[in-house]
Write a protein that holds these residues in place. Sequence first.
Motif, PDB file in Angstrom:
ATOM      1  N   ARG A  57      -4.810  -2.114 -13.098  1.00 31.42           N
ATOM      2  CA  ARG A  57      -5.178  -0.710 -13.349  1.00 31.42           C
ATOM      3  C   ARG A  57      -5.668  -0.025 -12.066  1.00 31.42           C
ATOM      4  O   ARG A  57      -6.541   0.833 -12.087  1.00 31.42           O
ATOM      5  CB  ARG A  57      -6.231  -0.598 -14.463  1.00 31.42           C
ATOM      6  N   TRP A  58      -5.101  -0.422 -10.939  1.00 31.32           N
ATOM      7  CA  TRP A  58      -5.598   0.047  -9.646  1.00 31.32           C
ATOM      8  C   TRP A  58      -5.182   1.479  -9.327  1.00 31.32           C
ATOM      9  O   TRP A  58      -5.865   2.189  -8.597  1.00 31.32           O
ATOM     10  CB  TRP A  58      -5.127  -0.896  -8.537  1.00 31.32           C
ATOM     11  N   LYS A  59      -4.064   1.899  -9.894  1.00 32.33           N
ATOM     12  CA  LYS A  59      -3.615   3.258  -9.619  1.00 32.33           C
ATOM     13  C   LYS A  59      -4.611   4.285 -10.149  1.00 32.33           C
ATOM     14  O   LYS A  59      -4.780   5.366  -9.582  1.00 32.33           O
ATOM     15  CB  LYS A  59      -2.242   3.483 -10.245  1.00 32.33           C
ATOM     16  N   ALA A  60      -5.256   3.942 -11.255  1.00 34.15           N
ATOM     17  CA  ALA A  60      -6.199   4.878 -11.866  1.00 34.15           C
ATOM     18  C   ALA A  60      -7.557   4.875 -11.176  1.00 34.15           C
ATOM     19  O   ALA A  60      -8.404   5.723 -11.460  1.00 34.15           O
ATOM     20  CB  ALA A  60      -6.382   4.535 -13.345  1.00 34.15           C
ATOM     21  N   ARG A  61      -7.769   3.927 -10.260  1.00 38.49           N
ATOM     22  CA  ARG A  61      -9.067   3.833  -9.595  1.00 38.49           C
ATOM     23  C   ARG A  61      -9.204   4.937  -8.557  1.00 38.49           C
ATOM     24  O   ARG A  61      -8.342   5.103  -7.691  1.00 38.49           O
ATOM     25  CB  ARG A  61      -9.207   2.471  -8.907  1.00 38.49           C
ATOM     26  N   ARG A  86       4.691  -5.070  -6.596  1.00 43.82           N
ATOM     27  CA  ARG A  86       3.531  -4.206  -6.398  1.00 43.82           C
ATOM     28  C   ARG A  86       3.253  -3.353  -7.637  1.00 43.82           C
ATOM     29  O   ARG A  86       2.097  -3.100  -7.984  1.00 43.82           O
ATOM     30  CB  ARG A  86       3.723  -3.327  -5.158  1.00 43.82           C
ATOM     31  N   TRP A  87       4.312  -2.919  -8.310  1.00 41.85           N
ATOM     32  CA  TRP A  87       4.137  -2.136  -9.534  1.00 41.85           C
ATOM     33  C   TRP A  87       3.458  -2.972 -10.610  1.00 41.85           C
ATOM     34  O   TRP A  87       2.541  -2.502 -11.291  1.00 41.85           O
ATOM     35  CB  TRP A  87       5.497  -1.630 -10.030  1.00 41.85           C
ATOM     36  N   PRO A 136      -5.021  -5.883  -4.657  1.00 41.36           N
ATOM     37  CA  PRO A 136      -6.070  -4.948  -4.265  1.00 41.36           C
ATOM     38  C   PRO A 136      -7.371  -5.685  -3.925  1.00 41.36           C
ATOM     39  O   PRO A 136      -7.714  -6.678  -4.569  1.00 41.36           O
ATOM     40  CB  PRO A 136      -6.251  -4.071  -5.514  1.00 41.36           C
ATOM     41  N   SER A 145      -0.243  -3.473  -9.579  1.00 43.15           N
ATOM     42  CA  SER A 145      -0.987  -2.225  -9.719  1.00 43.15           C
ATOM     43  C   SER A 145      -1.245  -1.898 -11.187  1.00 43.15           C
ATOM     44  O   SER A 145      -2.343  -1.461 -11.562  1.00 43.15           O
ATOM     45  CB  SER A 145      -0.217  -1.078  -9.063  1.00 43.15           C
ATOM     46  N   THR A 146      -0.242  -2.153 -12.042  1.00 37.06           N
ATOM     47  CA  THR A 146      -0.396  -1.890 -13.468  1.00 37.06           C
ATOM     48  C   THR A 146      -1.364  -2.864 -14.105  1.00 37.06           C
ATOM     49  O   THR A 146      -2.254  -2.480 -14.882  1.00 37.06           O
ATOM     50  CB  THR A 146       0.974  -1.972 -14.172  1.00 37.06           C
TER      51      THR A 146
END
Length: 273
Positions: A258-262, A250-251, A154, A254-255
């Motif tokens: 913590r990019w999914k929560a952004r 990618r998982w 990211p 991302s984990t």
Amino acid sequence: MTLYRADPKHGVAWITGGSSGIGRSLAKDLAAQGYVVAVTALDDDPIDTLVVETAQMPGHVTAYPCDVTDEKRMARTVAAIEKDLGPIVLAVFNAGSYIATAGEDLTVRGFRQSFDVNYFGIINGLVPVIERMRVRARGHIVLVGSVTAYFGWPTTAAYGGTKAAINILAESLKYDFDKMNVRIQVINPGFVDTPLTEKNLLPMPGLMPVNRASRRMARGIKSGGFEVTFPWRLCWGLKLLRILPRPFCRWVISTATRWKARPLNFDRKPPSE
């Protein structure tokens, strides 16, 4: 024939982006080894203090200010260094900039500036210096990349893209440089505590103090392996991750970030039609 490895007895070390961070620290390390070190940074960057700090070392630092994006001035800088100090036997292309690139806030300018500094800033110095090394039939080139070259992270669409390009550049040129007796290396550090990483929005596992990182670089340059990467626990973990299926990779990224929560940021206004 053993491929050439730079030695301070043979000539000058040249470092771009040497006014701060890892470049500045590496300049001190090379001066301590006995190199005469030519340091290039922007005109208003504080190289003069580095000159004073290395005055009593076995080698010393001399300032050659230049903007690495200026092709003609970079060629003149190479000529001036060799006229004043002697042949450049080691060129470390370290100058770089980081512009965070989020998918919802893309600008052409950000990408262009990243490539102008990080990639073409190398090309502008590499072309004139390699011509001189080719004639002398020896030389040592070091390109500073990053572990962000291994896969997409990211915010690194621009920065990581330049570092991936630098790795391909080094791999591609090695075939011919070996024939010319010019050693080429690529250094892919992990996260180093510098003014550049202060702009990073991501967690930075294995963050290294800059003096420790530069010592690892200096040792890697001396040993001469094609790729130098550190810290090894982080870097070899990322190398392993790179060979796993991309969706899993990618998982993990991302984990870990913590990019999914952004939340997406849509504050910037769209361009007017």
